[in-house]
Motif scaffolding. Structure first.
Motif, PDB file in Angstrom:
ATOM      1  N   ASP A 532       0.847  -1.198   0.000  1.00  0.00           N
ATOM      2  CA  ASP A 532       0.000   0.000   0.000  1.00  0.00           C
ATOM      3  C   ASP A 532       0.879   1.243   0.000  1.00  0.00           C
ATOM      4  OD1 ASP A 532      -2.375  -1.431   0.011  1.00  0.00           O
ATOM      5  OD2 ASP A 532      -2.426  -1.572   2.201  1.00  0.00           O
ATOM      6  N   TRP A 533       0.373   2.278  -0.665  1.00  0.00           N
ATOM      7  CA  TRP A 533       1.158   3.503  -0.831  1.00  0.00           C
ATOM      8  C   TRP A 533       0.244   4.707  -0.694  1.00  0.00           C
ATOM      9  CZ3 TRP A 533       1.928   5.954  -6.159  1.00  0.00           C
ATOM     10  CH2 TRP A 533       2.752   7.092  -6.077  1.00  0.00           C
ATOM     11  N   ASP A 534       0.626   5.609   0.205  1.00  0.00           N
ATOM     12  CA  ASP A 534      -0.103   6.870   0.359  1.00  0.00           C
ATOM     13  C   ASP A 534       0.473   7.877  -0.634  1.00  0.00           C
ATOM     14  OD1 ASP A 534      -1.822   6.043   2.411  1.00  0.00           O
ATOM     15  OD2 ASP A 534      -0.246   6.318   3.906  1.00  0.00           O
ATOM     16  N   ALA A 535      -0.229   8.046  -1.727  1.00  0.00           N
ATOM     17  CA  ALA A 535       0.289   8.848  -2.835  1.00  0.00           C
ATOM     18  C   ALA A 535      -0.089  10.315  -2.681  1.00  0.00           C
ATOM     19  CB  ALA A 535      -0.248   8.307  -4.155  1.00  0.00           C
ATOM     20  N   ARG A 536       0.873  11.187  -2.925  1.00  0.00           N
ATOM     21  CA  ARG A 536       0.651  12.631  -2.918  1.00  0.00           C
ATOM     22  C   ARG A 536       0.659  13.148  -4.361  1.00  0.00           C
ATOM     23  NH1 ARG A 536       4.698  14.633   1.989  1.00  0.00           N
ATOM     24  NH2 ARG A 536       3.675  13.418   3.672  1.00  0.00           N
ATOM     25  N   PRO A 537       0.013  14.265  -4.623  1.00  0.00           N
ATOM     26  CA  PRO A 537      -0.019  14.807  -5.989  1.00  0.00           C
ATOM     27  C   PRO A 537       1.387  15.011  -6.545  1.00  0.00           C
ATOM     28  CG  PRO A 537      -1.622  15.932  -4.613  1.00  0.00           C
ATOM     29  CD  PRO A 537      -0.800  15.077  -3.680  1.00  0.00           C
ATOM     30  N   GLY A 538       1.503  14.766  -7.829  1.00  0.00           N
ATOM     31  CA  GLY A 538       2.777  14.949  -8.505  1.00  0.00           C
ATOM     32  C   GLY A 538       3.175  13.723  -9.302  1.00  0.00           C
ATOM     33  N   GLU A 539       4.348  13.791  -9.914  1.00  0.00           N
ATOM     34  CA  GLU A 539       4.891  12.664 -10.671  1.00  0.00           C
ATOM     35  C   GLU A 539       5.792  11.848  -9.755  1.00  0.00           C
ATOM     36  OE1 GLU A 539       6.296  12.790 -15.042  1.00  0.00           O
ATOM     37  OE2 GLU A 539       8.161  12.856 -13.868  1.00  0.00           O
ATOM     38  N   HIS A 540       5.643  10.518  -9.815  1.00  0.00           N
ATOM     39  CA  HIS A 540       6.398   9.651  -8.905  1.00  0.00           C
ATOM     40  C   HIS A 540       7.019   8.475  -9.662  1.00  0.00           C
ATOM     41  CE1 HIS A 540       4.750  11.694  -5.345  1.00  0.00           C
ATOM     42  NE2 HIS A 540       3.591  11.720  -6.008  1.00  0.00           N
ATOM     43  N   ARG A 541       8.203   8.070  -9.183  1.00  0.00           N
ATOM     44  CA  ARG A 541       8.903   6.919  -9.742  1.00  0.00           C
ATOM     45  C   ARG A 541       8.821   5.758  -8.755  1.00  0.00           C
ATOM     46  NH1 ARG A 541      13.525   8.757  -9.621  1.00  0.00           N
ATOM     47  NH2 ARG A 541      14.712   7.359  -8.257  1.00  0.00           N
ATOM     48  N   ILE A 542       8.441   4.577  -9.271  1.00  0.00           N
ATOM     49  CA  ILE A 542       8.300   3.377  -8.442  1.00  0.00           C
ATOM     50  C   ILE A 542       9.259   2.311  -8.952  1.00  0.00           C
ATOM     51  CG2 ILE A 542       6.701   1.663  -7.508  1.00  0.00           C
ATOM     52  CD1 ILE A 542       4.399   3.507  -8.293  1.00  0.00           C
ATOM     53  N   GLU A 543      10.033   1.704  -8.025  1.00  0.00           N
ATOM     54  CA  GLU A 543      10.989   0.653  -8.378  1.00  0.00           C
ATOM     55  C   GLU A 543      10.723  -0.592  -7.529  1.00  0.00           C
ATOM     56  OE1 GLU A 543      15.168   2.765  -9.156  1.00  0.00           O
ATOM     57  OE2 GLU A 543      14.133   3.553  -7.388  1.00  0.00           O
TER      58      GLU A 543
END
Length: 577
Positions: A532-543
């Motif tokens: 689970d991930w609490d996402a904030r506005p913006g562009e994000h990189r996931i690895e």
């Protein structure tokens, strides 16, 4: 002065295009009866696959995936129909024998491709010869339609220029022009008048009258007949398309599908472990634990899927053995069958790519069959051969170390699909498919790596291909737009025949976080994971990265698929708005 041809360039190209289409359609139709693999288009395609440099093949698999063979066949058709065929049409209108020569040259290429196939025979040339013959007939017929009543065997450009016929011109005098086109022959015997409406009277009793097309003198070219060419071309195109489609239908799987439907599978002597209740996290978009047969990836060198009748199938084991053996399909089904869950992976799979799938296989342990033959000391390679001539080299020690390496006859509870190797294929946990997963297998030569090479080895790939630990993000997809707040990131990881012990995920280069792992029945399958991930506005990189049961954590260093499999962390970028 040399005159221009009366037939425009587009018409000349159309002649060749339609004749070439008829040739290919008839060849495909005849190949349906002789054998689909004898089609000259497919034979040329197979030869192209063999001659194509390894980097180009890798690019094709990366770019087109499982559609690479369809793209290749389409490319061959485009080159033939839009490159070679129009040129044949151009030649035919100079002299038909030139067009025939072009068709013959095209046929020679097809014959060479057909005859260089493994186990090719004289009968295999029939589709190509029939296609060339049909194309020649179509070409001659279309030339006649395009040129009216002219002699197509000499062509238009070989004829003398157009000459008007002078009619009724008096001796010693110059005839005057007719006032209009004549609708009939000149009638006056020295009267100087042309009978028929629109004819003009010339002073001195003479005149010049253009003869109608049916009365042009021998050697003069008739006018280009656009309407007759177009109607003939339309008919030829319909005939070519119908023949091609009918050939594909008749050359399909009807016979083998009937035989496959009649196979009664015995139950396994050694059933697979039950799939744990928690093996599938049931997250939307996440690859299911068991990949349905229709969705299972397919990568092989076969342009035409081999149609092998199980009644005719045999497996020959020879080479460095004490007792060469030959096993029929019925013999194989009588042997104790083992059921196993195994994930297969293609060496051409890019980091995060789709060329992996998990299935429940049923088959006979390869080790049991090899023991019947008696492996000799020093043998370290199994050179297996497919019904279509493909070969791969499998390390003997891997097959004999106790893992569920199978001559598989079933996949996910049903008889092995034709696309996936019916009647028998190899399944070896822990090895990339190019060194283990021979489909339509018919021959095993027990040998050594220092004596023999398989199909891909001389093309720059490693002789031995152990699968590398990998992980993939399935949810979300790259460039997805997510809503702020709690989001689920999920995927699969694999490390056959070792097993996955941990999966870690990080966001925007931060700390690695442990993901939740699904249950698995053993070390030979992929493993689902989620976080689970609490996402904030913006562009994000996931690895993502995985650690296998030996303690090895996959490297983040990027490496291409050649020569022994890609490496790196699967990384995606998403937008949260």
């Amino acid at each position: 002065m040399q005159r221009k041809s009366v037939v425009p360039a587009w018409a000349r190209a159309l002649l060749g295009l339609v004749a070439g289409g008829v040739a290919l359609g008839i060849a495909q139709l005849v190949a349906a009866f002789v054998g689909p693999e004898t089609s000259p288009v497919l034979a040329v395609g197979d030869a192209t696959v063999d001659l194509t440099p390894a980097p180009v093949k890798e690019w094709a698999i990366r770019t087109f995936g499982e559609s690479d063979k369809a793209v290749l066949v389409g490319g061959v058709l485009v080159v033939v129909l839009f490159g070679v065929a129009p040129l044949i049409g151009m030649l035919a209108l100079r002299r038909l024998s030139y067009g025939f020569a072009g068709l013959a040259a095209f046929g020679v290429v097809g014959l060479l491709a057909v005859l260089t196939r493994p186990e090719a025979g004289v009968l295999d040339t029939l589709p190509t010869l029939a296609g060339v013959g049909a194309g020649a007939c179509a070409l001659a017929w279309l030339v006649r339609r395009a040129t009216g009543d002219g002699d197509p065997f000499h062509g238009i450009d070989a004829r003398p220029p157009l000459r008007p016929a002078k009619v009724g011109a008096p001796a010693g005098g110059e005839a005057g022009p007719a006032s209009g086109p004549a609708s009939g022959p000149a009638s006056g015997r020295g009267s100087g008048t042309a009978s028929g409406p629109g004819s003009g009277s010339a002073s001195g009793g003479g005149g010049v009258v253009e003869r109608p097309a049916v009365m042009w003198v021998a050697g003069e070219p008739p006018a280009f007949d656009r309407r007759r060419l177009l109607t003939g071309a339309a008919g030829g195109a319909v005939a070519a398309g119908a023949a091609y489609l009918l050939g594909q239908t008749l050359g399909g799987r009807q016979m083998v599908d009937t035989a496959r439907a009649g196979v009664a599978l015995p139950g396994p002597a050694t059933p697979a472990r039950p799939i744990p209740a928690g093996a599938d996290l049931r997250i939307g978009g996440l690859s299911p634990f068991i990949t349905p047969n229709k969705d299972f990836y397919r990568v092989d060198t076969a342009l035409v899927v081999p149609q092998v009748d199980p009644g005719d199938w045999t497996l020959r084991i020879h080479g460095m053995v004490d007792r060469p053996v030959e096993i029929t399909y019925a013999d194989l089904l009588k042997m104790p069958l083992t059921e196993a869950d195994v994930t297969l992976t293609c060496v051409s799979n890019e980091v995060g790519g789709p060329l992996a799938g998990n299935a429940r296989w049923l088959g006979v342990r390869m080790a049991e069959v090899l023991r019947q033959a008696g492996l000799q000391s020093g043998a370290d390679m199994l050179l297996s051969t497919s019904a279509d001539g493909f070969t791969c080299g499998t390390p003997v020690d891997v097959v004999m170390d106790g893992r569920d390496a199978l001559f598989a006859v079933a996949m996910n509870g049903e008889v092995l699909p034709v696309d996936h190797g019916f009647p028998v294929r190899q399944v070896v946990p822990g090895l990339y498919g190019y060194v283990s997963a021979t489909k339509w297998v018919v021959d095993i030569k027990v040998t050594r790596f220092d004596r023999d090479e398989a199909y891909w080895t001389p093309r720059g790939w490693s002789a031995k291909g152990p699968i590398k630990t990998q992980s993939r993000i399935d949810v979300p997809k790259p460039a997805d737009t997510l809503k702020p707040g709690r989001n689920t990131v999920a995927g699969v990881a694999w490390a056959q025949h070792t097993g996955v012990d941990a999966v870690e995920v990080r966001f925007d280069g931060g700390e690695w976080r442990q993901a939740k792992l699904a249950e698995v029945p053993g070390p030979d399958t992929w493993r689902q994971w989620s976080i689970d991930w609490d996402a904030r506005p913006g562009e994000h990189r996931i690895e993502v990265r995985a650690t296998d049961a030996s303690g090895y954590t996959q490297t983040g260093e990027l490496a291409p698929v050649a020569p022994d499999g890609a490496t790196g962390w699967h990384t995606i970028t998403v937008n949260v708005v």
